[in-house]
Scaffold this active site. Sequence first.
Site, PDB file in Angstrom:
ATOM      1  CG  ASN A   1      -2.052  -0.954   1.163  1.00 53.17           C
ATOM      2  OD1 ASN A   1      -2.322  -1.540   0.131  1.00 53.17           O
ATOM      3  ND2 ASN A   1      -2.725  -1.132   2.284  1.00 53.17           N
TER       4      ASN A   1
ATOM      5  NE  ARG B   1      -8.406  -2.322 -10.218  1.00 50.31           N
ATOM      6  CZ  ARG B   1      -7.415  -1.517 -10.601  1.00 50.31           C
ATOM      7  NH1 ARG B   1      -6.468  -1.996 -11.370  1.00 50.31           N
ATOM      8  NH2 ARG B   1      -7.382  -0.254 -10.212  1.00 50.31           N
TER       9      ARG B   1
ATOM     10  CG  HIS C   1     -14.764   2.358 -11.208  1.00 55.74           C
ATOM     11  ND1 HIS C   1     -15.510   2.434 -10.047  1.00 55.74           N
ATOM     12  CD2 HIS C   1     -13.651   1.657 -10.875  1.00 55.74           C
ATOM     13  CE1 HIS C   1     -14.878   1.822  -9.067  1.00 55.74           C
ATOM     14  NE2 HIS C   1     -13.745   1.339  -9.532  1.00 55.74           N
TER      15      HIS C   1
ATOM     16  NE  ARG D   1     -10.749  -0.280   2.012  1.00 56.55           N
ATOM     17  CZ  ARG D   1     -10.869  -0.393   0.696  1.00 56.55           C
ATOM     18  NH1 ARG D   1     -11.721  -1.235   0.183  1.00 56.55           N
ATOM     19  NH2 ARG D   1     -10.158   0.360  -0.116  1.00 56.55           N
TER      20      ARG D   1
ATOM     21  CG  HIS E   1     -14.467  -3.236  -2.963  1.00 54.71           C
ATOM     22  ND1 HIS E   1     -15.083  -3.540  -4.161  1.00 54.71           N
ATOM     23  CD2 HIS E   1     -13.474  -2.375  -3.268  1.00 54.71           C
ATOM     24  CE1 HIS E   1     -14.479  -2.899  -5.144  1.00 54.71           C
ATOM     25  NE2 HIS E   1     -13.503  -2.182  -4.637  1.00 54.71           N
TER      26      HIS E   1
END
Length: 735
Positions: free
Chosen positions: A102, A429, A489, A618, A646
């Site tokens: 990260n 993705r 997206h 988050r 998510h």
Amino acid sequence: MPDTAEATEEPSSTRLPSSVGASIEDGPVPGEAFGHPTDTFDVEPPYVPDPTEIAAVEKFEDRFLDRELSWLHFNQRVLELAEDPTVPLLERARFLAIFASNLDEFFMVRVAGLKRRIAAHVAVRAASGLMPREQLEQLWATSRELMKRHALVFNEQVIPDLRDEGIEIVRWSDLDRDERSVCKKLFKDRIFPVLTPLAVDPAHPFPYISGLSLNLAVLVRHPKTGTEHFARVKVPPIFSRFVPVGNQRFVPLEDVIGEHLKKLFPGMEVVHAHTFRVTRNEDLEVEEDDAENLLAALEKELLRRKFGPPVRLEVEESIDPTVLDLLVSELGVRREEVTRLQGPLDLRGLHSIADLPRDDLKFPAFVPTTHAHLAEFESAKPVDVFDAVRRQDVLLHHPYDSFATSVQRFLEQAAADPHVLAIKQTLYRTSGDSPIIDALIDAAQAGKQVLVIVEIKARFDEQANIRWARKLEHAGCHVVYGLVGLKTHCKLSMVVRDEPDGIRRYTHIGTGNYNPKTARLYEDLGLLTADPAVGEDVAHLFNNLSGISRNTTYDGLLVAPDNVRNGLIEQIHAEIANHQSGRPAGIRIKANSIVDEALIDALYLASQAGVPVELLIRGICALRPGVPGLSETITVRSILGRFLEHSRVFCFVNDDSPRVWIGSADLMHRNLDRRVEVLVRLPEGPNVDAVGELLDRSFSPETNAWELASDGEWHRNTGDLHLHQALIDRQRKRR
């Protein structure tokens, strides 16, 4: 827990959200950034509150927390999981690896962006009130402290705890004779043949050091003349980061290489050898002339990424000052961009340690179950997904509900069904061996019309998406790269089926990527529905993405950049009106990040009116809760743990007739202005109740979570209820 790369998103990762205020990612107006007029597509005008509303919030000049510092606080929470002795030991090692990955991405993108702005003299103040240089100074102070804490946790907590469990990570001096013999043979047979020492002298300039590579800085001396020479040896990434020497003992690969440097420099004396690592600017800047040239432009930019300017130099704290001076000079880094750390460097390799077959040191095994509406009963044949979805909408909750027996099966059955005429799909993705790709190829080869919107600008997955796009094209799929100036997206799939009563559309709208691997690690929601209104909306949106249609009116969807921001703000103001009229009101939002000032100010107005607001964020939160007179009724929580939270959920009490939206959009500038995002409203009924139950658990005082204070600090509430385990236990009881 996976990287926050939304797929690092996002590789997994974990990917980094956009900034508040004047971030390098915010840049010009959409469309203008790519050399096109802004009417290339429609963008909703910003919501403008009335003057009294503006005055009510703007008197609080420090009402926004800094977006970049908030992200570092998120990664600190990841580090706290590595420090937590109640977390299984190998999972703690994995959290150390995730933290490292990260932080690498943060420097490659966010810190690199700030450096570009400072170099270009773009001195625009961020929404938090900080100038770019002030931000950079604070980021360095905070990140350096976290990096040192990270190394300390590894060396003084995790390594001793691993040793107590019979797993040892040792340095070369700790190896016995037999173990050194194993390493010597490995070096001779496998490592030595691939090493390439690069010397620095008048005939050999300082070599290019690739970003994130681990290297040895070697100083050698000629035994007769006493002349010293510098050389760089790259630690090959093709070998395991930690070399097994038997009996669950491991030694860092650079130690093995460092001990055998005489083989690389025969006849010379090795004076010093120190590991170092460079982080470079690896964000992409693609000028989109048109979709036809986008592939070529992106491939060219991917090559440039390898040569971005450095933004960080990591060295072991024992490094020789002369060697460090040379590295600083030749790499062109500032002294404040150098971090001395207790070695070993680059702890991303701890994933291999976390993968050891020691189930007693990991989270208990968990196998997702098939959603009850899609489960097989007496028949051995899989449920007909279309028949099930015709009967009722199916709200999926991954990873608890199996992705393979829901979304994947939906597309595989569509590919094989002779009644299916067309499949339309977005791909942001996906995994390297994706059954989703295989299903789309099978459908095209069976003669079905297949449209795939591939987002080849998905950060750090660009190369993989280019490869998939070409594979799909070769199979006969219609591949489109979305709209110029926007990333696609949204998570959409639509199947058009010829049935006895006519054409019917089946749609899936989700909060996560069509990636079977991350669907086992990321917490996401998805709706399978045959609702004609939703199907028509999705059909219009696919036409917008593949053609020149610019329909901006939808019955059951909110779509960015057209109307997500304004649509949510209207819902917030409706809750204010309900509360002021004495009707039940309240707002609950679950998202990865919230940084959009207009939405934050709307939530502040709701709080000033007395509306209770609960946020489950988050990652990044620029909203400051609990400020007297501004946000007294707002609470902010963050849940991290086994799975990566998510899903995005927007829930409004609406006079006890809840309005609930799920979808792909976070509350950030990039999502609301520069991406195609979709939120779908759930019809009232059991699915809305299920979301309400999930939020009840999440906001329960008994749930283990972090809570945000008004000063921007996060404090952990170590409640007895661990959300992910509680949902696993509930799923098992339903079997």
